[in-house]
Design an enzyme around this catalytic site. Structure first.
Site, PDB file in Angstrom:
ATOM      1  N   PRO A 101       0.817  -1.212   0.000  1.00  0.00           N
ATOM      2  CA  PRO A 101       0.000   0.000   0.000  1.00  0.00           C
ATOM      3  C   PRO A 101       0.854   1.268   0.000  1.00  0.00           C
ATOM      4  O   PRO A 101       1.944   1.288   0.559  1.00  0.00           O
ATOM      5  CB  PRO A 101      -0.779  -0.112   1.318  1.00  0.00           C
ATOM      6  CG  PRO A 101       0.096  -0.925   2.203  1.00  0.00           C
ATOM      7  CD  PRO A 101       0.848  -1.873   1.302  1.00  0.00           C
ATOM      8  N   HIS A 102       0.359   2.278  -0.656  1.00  0.00           N
ATOM      9  CA  HIS A 102       1.011   3.584  -0.589  1.00  0.00           C
ATOM     10  C   HIS A 102       0.044   4.652  -1.046  1.00  0.00           C
ATOM     11  O   HIS A 102      -0.986   4.352  -1.643  1.00  0.00           O
ATOM     12  CB  HIS A 102       2.286   3.610  -1.433  1.00  0.00           C
ATOM     13  CG  HIS A 102       2.054   3.533  -2.904  1.00  0.00           C
ATOM     14  ND1 HIS A 102       1.965   4.647  -3.701  1.00  0.00           N
ATOM     15  CD2 HIS A 102       1.858   2.478  -3.717  1.00  0.00           C
ATOM     16  CE1 HIS A 102       1.758   4.263  -4.957  1.00  0.00           C
ATOM     17  NE2 HIS A 102       1.677   2.945  -4.992  1.00  0.00           N
ATOM     18  N   ALA A 103       0.377   5.906  -0.761  1.00  0.00           N
ATOM     19  CA  ALA A 103      -0.430   7.027  -1.245  1.00  0.00           C
ATOM     20  C   ALA A 103       0.480   7.937  -2.061  1.00  0.00           C
ATOM     21  O   ALA A 103       1.547   7.504  -2.510  1.00  0.00           O
ATOM     22  CB  ALA A 103      -1.079   7.758  -0.076  1.00  0.00           C
ATOM     23  N   LEU A 124       4.858   1.826   1.505  1.00  0.00           N
ATOM     24  CA  LEU A 124       5.795   2.615   0.700  1.00  0.00           C
ATOM     25  C   LEU A 124       5.477   4.100   0.840  1.00  0.00           C
ATOM     26  O   LEU A 124       4.327   4.507   0.752  1.00  0.00           O
ATOM     27  CB  LEU A 124       5.705   2.175  -0.771  1.00  0.00           C
ATOM     28  CG  LEU A 124       6.289   3.102  -1.842  1.00  0.00           C
ATOM     29  CD1 LEU A 124       7.792   3.257  -1.706  1.00  0.00           C
ATOM     30  CD2 LEU A 124       5.950   2.570  -3.244  1.00  0.00           C
TER      31      LEU A 124
END
Lengths: 94, 156
Positions: free
Chosen positions: B70-72, B108
């Protein structure tokens, strides 16, 4: 051929796909292709020859006029190689 | 550390947690995010952003069987490029048909499109090795994980 790898933001999943596709090309001695990671938002409207995306992006790429290859396991080079090499062959024979 | 060109340099014991108990994918993402907040990689609101992106775009961050990344976005509160790594005591479902359930979550934080590339490729290459994933799942301590990363690095 211009190949776009797509994910939501353009630098996690799509970047990983790009790196692995380039590895596959290198290992197989395939040249002449450009692989560009893109986020879904800015990708729309871009002209490319082939789109590569994770399977779970299917609903976001429905109706694409460009051929889309969906990858289930993004770290499985064999799956990437088989699907992409087949897609390139198919497109080149057109 | 600003240039996370090497995975081991950016992934220290403070970025790792093993055998975490969570009941949902949201909790799993939150846990991986909390490590990034606590180590100064991201602002607190980055966690919410990661969860919201999965809710709006779908669970495609489950990149391989049992593994989520997962990341933004950088503008969602990234301070520094880096990673976190957690393993779950009990796998959870993200809603990804091909690759559920998940028990390895790699958070991340990317400041831009470049600084995380070498490390991302490094971790992706490790994760393509089933033996590595098996050993990672079996790791009982942070030290086990670090040793595993270290030996894998020497191998390549």
């Amino acid at each position: 051929m211009k190949i776009a790898t797509i994910c939501g933001m353009g630098f996690g999943t799509s970047m990983m796909l790009k790196l692995f596709i380039e590895d596959v090309f290198k290992a197989k001695g395939i040249t002449g292709h450009q692989v560009i990671p893109w986020d879904l938002g800015t990708f729309k409207g871009q002209q490319v020859d082939l789109v590569v995306a994770p399977t779970d992006m299917k609903s976001h790429l429905k109706g694409s006029e460009t051929k889309v290859v969906y990858i289930k396991n993004l770290v499985d080079k064999q799956e990437i190689e088989e699907k992409i090499v087949a897609a390139i062959k198919e497109l080149e024979s057109k | 550390m600003n240039n996370a060109s090497d995975l081991l340099e950016s992934l220290t014991r403070d970025h790792i947690a093993v055998n975490i108990n969570v009941l949902s994918w949201e909790e799993a993402v939150e846990c991986s995010g909390r490590l990034m907040v606590d180590t100064g990689l991201t602002q607190k609101y980055y966690i919410e952003a990661m969860i919201n992106i999965i809710k709006s775009l779908g669970p495609y961050c489950v990149i391989a069987p049992g593994i989520a990344l997962p990341h933004a976005r950088p503008e969602d509160g990234v301070i520094q490029t880096g990673f976190s790594l957690i393993t779950l005591a009990q796998p959870v479902e993200f809603g990804n048909k091909a690759n559920d359930p998940v028990d390895i979550v790699i958070g991340l934080a990317a400041l831009d499109k470049k600084t995380h590339l070498t490390a991302l490729k490094e971790i992706a290459t490790y994760l393509s090795d089933d033996t590595f994933n098996h050993n990672l799942r079996a790791a009982k301590t942070k030290k086990d994980v670090l040793n595993l990363l270290d030996s894998k690095r020497k191998e390549t």
